[in-house]
Design a protein around this motif. Structure first.
Motif, mmCIF file in Angstrom:
data_model
loop_
_atom_site.group_PDB
_atom_site.id
_atom_site.type_symbol
_atom_site.label_atom_id
_atom_site.label_comp_id
_atom_site.label_asym_id
_atom_site.label_seq_id
_atom_site.Cartn_x
_atom_site.Cartn_y
_atom_site.Cartn_z
ATOM 1 N N GLU A 157 0.632 -1.027 0.113
ATOM 2 C CA GLU A 157 -0.152 0.071 0.017
ATOM 3 C C GLU A 157 0.985 1.447 -0.067
ATOM 4 O O GLU A 157 1.749 1.429 0.905
ATOM 5 C CB GLU A 157 -0.782 -0.072 1.041
ATOM 6 C CG GLU A 157 -2.051 -1.096 1.236
ATOM 7 C CD GLU A 157 -3.101 -0.598 0.194
ATOM 8 O OE1 GLU A 157 -3.298 0.285 -0.112
ATOM 9 O OE2 GLU A 157 -3.706 -1.893 -0.269
ATOM 10 N N PRO A 158 0.641 2.004 -1.095
ATOM 11 C CA PRO A 158 1.557 3.364 -1.008
ATOM 12 C C PRO A 158 1.273 4.490 -0.056
ATOM 13 O O PRO A 158 -0.057 4.501 0.305
ATOM 14 C CB PRO A 158 1.239 3.717 -2.289
ATOM 15 C CG PRO A 158 -0.181 3.423 -2.610
ATOM 16 C CD PRO A 158 -0.193 2.151 -2.163
ATOM 17 N N CYS A 159 2.131 5.118 0.776
ATOM 18 C CA CYS A 159 1.844 5.899 1.613
ATOM 19 C C CYS A 159 1.726 7.434 1.034
ATOM 20 O O CYS A 159 1.213 8.333 1.360
ATOM 21 C CB CYS A 159 3.037 6.126 2.745
ATOM 22 S SG CYS A 159 3.143 7.275 3.990
ATOM 23 N N ALA A 160 2.528 7.484 -0.169
ATOM 24 C CA ALA A 160 2.727 8.617 -0.870
ATOM 25 C C ALA A 160 3.095 8.473 -2.122
ATOM 26 O O ALA A 160 3.950 7.157 -2.506
ATOM 27 C CB ALA A 160 3.776 9.608 -0.377
ATOM 28 N N ALA A 161 3.273 9.238 -3.113
ATOM 29 C CA ALA A 161 3.491 9.248 -4.662
ATOM 30 C C ALA A 161 4.435 10.459 -4.765
ATOM 31 O O ALA A 161 4.045 11.416 -4.714
ATOM 32 C CB ALA A 161 2.482 9.025 -5.570
ATOM 33 N N ILE A 162 5.595 10.104 -4.950
ATOM 34 C CA ILE A 162 6.964 11.055 -5.251
ATOM 35 C C ILE A 162 7.141 11.319 -6.859
ATOM 36 O O ILE A 162 7.347 10.435 -7.300
ATOM 37 C CB ILE A 162 7.673 10.952 -4.358
ATOM 38 C CG1 ILE A 162 7.664 10.649 -2.821
ATOM 39 C CG2 ILE A 162 8.853 11.983 -4.509
ATOM 40 C CD1 ILE A 162 8.986 10.101 -2.099
ATOM 41 N N ALA A 216 -3.257 8.269 -3.030
ATOM 42 C CA ALA A 216 -2.047 8.657 -2.138
ATOM 43 C C ALA A 216 -1.656 10.000 -2.333
ATOM 44 O O ALA A 216 -1.805 10.588 -3.394
ATOM 45 C CB ALA A 216 -0.957 7.736 -2.269
ATOM 46 N N PRO A 217 -1.343 10.775 -1.256
ATOM 47 C CA PRO A 217 -0.916 12.131 -1.272
ATOM 48 C C PRO A 217 0.287 12.307 -2.613
ATOM 49 O O PRO A 217 1.218 11.301 -2.403
ATOM 50 C CB PRO A 217 -0.434 12.583 0.025
ATOM 51 C CG PRO A 217 -1.029 11.516 1.052
ATOM 52 C CD PRO A 217 -1.257 10.294 0.179
ATOM 53 N N MET A 218 0.368 13.451 -3.324
ATOM 54 C CA MET A 218 1.188 13.613 -4.236
ATOM 55 C C MET A 218 2.582 14.481 -3.658
ATOM 56 O O MET A 218 1.956 15.395 -3.213
ATOM 57 C CB MET A 218 0.563 14.072 -5.628
ATOM 58 C CG MET A 218 -0.144 13.125 -6.235
ATOM 59 S SD MET A 218 -0.940 13.930 -7.692
ATOM 60 C CE MET A 218 -1.998 15.207 -6.826
ATOM 61 N N GLU A 221 -6.558 14.625 5.736
ATOM 62 C CA GLU A 221 -6.208 14.004 4.426
ATOM 63 C C GLU A 221 -5.521 15.363 3.370
ATOM 64 O O GLU A 221 -6.140 16.549 3.598
ATOM 65 C CB GLU A 221 -7.229 13.541 3.800
ATOM 66 C CG GLU A 221 -7.705 12.397 4.365
ATOM 67 C CD GLU A 221 -8.823 11.643 3.421
ATOM 68 O OE1 GLU A 221 -9.443 12.503 2.541
ATOM 69 O OE2 GLU A 221 -9.462 10.524 4.000
ATOM 70 N N PHE A 222 -4.596 14.938 2.955
ATOM 71 C CA PHE A 222 -3.960 16.044 2.080
ATOM 72 C C PHE A 222 -3.717 15.758 0.732
ATOM 73 O O PHE A 222 -3.511 14.413 0.370
ATOM 74 C CB PHE A 222 -2.405 16.286 2.641
ATOM 75 C CG PHE A 222 -2.201 16.942 4.021
ATOM 76 C CD1 PHE A 222 -2.747 18.344 4.217
ATOM 77 C CD2 PHE A 222 -2.097 16.156 5.027
ATOM 78 C CE1 PHE A 222 -2.599 18.890 5.537
ATOM 79 C CE2 PHE A 222 -1.902 16.594 6.452
ATOM 80 C CZ PHE A 222 -2.429 18.055 6.467
ATOM 81 N N ARG A 223 -3.983 16.315 -0.313
ATOM 82 C CA ARG A 223 -3.704 16.013 -1.658
ATOM 83 C C ARG A 223 -2.461 16.165 -2.371
ATOM 84 O O ARG A 223 -2.123 15.463 -3.091
ATOM 85 C CB ARG A 223 -4.933 16.828 -2.497
ATOM 86 C CG ARG A 223 -4.941 16.693 -4.020
ATOM 87 C CD ARG A 223 -5.965 17.549 -4.639
ATOM 88 N NE ARG A 223 -5.374 18.962 -4.836
ATOM 89 C CZ ARG A 223 -6.030 19.955 -4.165
ATOM 90 N NH1 ARG A 223 -6.903 19.836 -3.307
ATOM 91 N NH2 ARG A 223 -5.693 21.197 -4.342
ATOM 92 N N LYS A 224 -1.834 17.271 -1.770
ATOM 93 C CA LYS A 224 -0.188 17.594 -2.231
ATOM 94 C C LYS A 224 0.457 18.002 -1.242
ATOM 95 O O LYS A 224 -0.021 18.555 -0.285
ATOM 96 C CB LYS A 224 -0.648 18.610 -3.578
ATOM 97 C CG LYS A 224 0.566 18.712 -4.187
ATOM 98 C CD LYS A 224 0.732 19.797 -5.207
ATOM 99 C CE LYS A 224 -0.555 19.573 -6.050
ATOM 100 N NZ LYS A 224 -0.529 20.627 -7.408
ATOM 101 N N ILE A 225 1.767 17.521 -1.274
ATOM 102 C CA ILE A 225 2.753 18.141 -0.305
ATOM 103 C C ILE A 225 3.940 18.774 -1.180
ATOM 104 O O ILE A 225 4.425 17.986 -2.114
ATOM 105 C CB ILE A 225 3.089 17.045 0.667
ATOM 106 C CG1 ILE A 225 2.145 16.512 1.454
ATOM 107 C CG2 ILE A 225 4.301 17.652 1.437
ATOM 108 C CD1 ILE A 225 2.434 15.301 2.381
#
Length: 269
Positions: A126-131, A157-159, A195-199
């Motif tokens: 399961e991805p925690c984030a996508a970088i 996942a948050p980008m 929840e966050f959409r983007k970091i």
């Protein structure tokens, strides 16, 4: 020795000899039990021979489920080697290890569907984030393990956008301090059900979070992250309207947090 004693001794020896010569009662063999054992052994041997030699017991297909991120063609090639093998004699361990070697696969299980089919069930990470890096997206776990590279925009996942180049390679853990800070933020946000959409991490290391409501959360430098996230949580709990009315909330200085209304709301008021 008296005559009486001698007579008693002779009688005792004769009695012992007589008891030894007396035939014992022998148990008659249970012919029905022996016959039943013979029949069962014959049927078992016949069944085993049939299972090991009958062409109908050869594997004809392998059903694969759960492989979405992993290379489906590569897994099909691995499992295809089982076709034609006897389903009883087939050994699963080697094939399971090869499938588990895929970075995307966290756990895999295999079973038999008699008379001639196998099934494979894959559980992926399961991805925690996508970088995003070098025009590609890298899916990463909460522990920093990078397990998938794709050109498609990921969902769910948050980008994460990093201004500075960061070496990322599937199958390895990312050691970047910036990525470690981002993952810490995501873990705390999950605990707070935020929840966050983007970091975004800029070239100076300042971190900015974009919520689904378009609220921008400025965290500044990656220090006192737990305190800043706690302040954000309390601010949203005490005044939920900030999420929809605010343009941004600045927590870069935890001792003096501020927020700003959206320009459209200020004009309307």
């Amino acid at each position: 020795m008296s005559r009486t004693a001698k007579t008693t001794s002779v009688k005792t020896r004769r009695t012992s000899a007589t008891s030894r010569k007396r035939p014992r009662n022998r148990r008659k063999p249970n012919y029905l039990l022996l016959f039943s054992i013979f029949v069962m052994a014959f049927l078992t041997a016949g069944s085993i021979t049939f299972a090991l030699t009958n062409p109908r017991m050869n594997i004809t297909s392998v059903e694969i489920k759960g492989a979405k991120l992993a290379d489906a063609k590569a897994i099909e090639k691995i499992t295809g080697a089982a076709v034609g093998s006897n389903i009883v004699l087939f050994r699963k361990a080697s094939m399971l290890r090869k499938i588990a070697d895929h970075n995307e696969v966290q756990f895999v299980k295999m079973g038999r569907k008699y008379p001639n089919k196998l099934w494979v069930r894959v559980w992926e990470r399961e991805p925690c984030a996508a970088i995003i890096n070098d025009g590609h997206w890298y899916l990463i776990q909460s522990d920093g393990f990078v397990f998938h590279k794709t050109s498609a925009v990921p969902k769910g996942a948050p980008m994460v956008h990093l201004a500075t180049a960061t070496p990322l390679k599937p199958g390895q853990r990312c050691q970047s301090p910036a990525v470690s800070s981002v993952l810490q933020i995501i873990r705390i946000a999950a605990q707070h059900q935020t929840e966050f959409r983007k970091i975004i991490v800029d070239q100076f290391g300042d971190i900015c979070l974009n919520m689904d409501s378009d609220l921008c959360v400025k965290l500044g430098q990656p220090d006192e992250i737990a305190r800043k996230m706690s302040l954000l949580r309390h601010a949203l709990l005490e005044r939920p309207s900030i999420a929809r009315e605010g343009e941004y909330i600045d927590l870069s200085c935890p001792s003096a947090p501020v927020w700003k209304r959206k320009a459209t709301l200020l004009t309307a008021s």
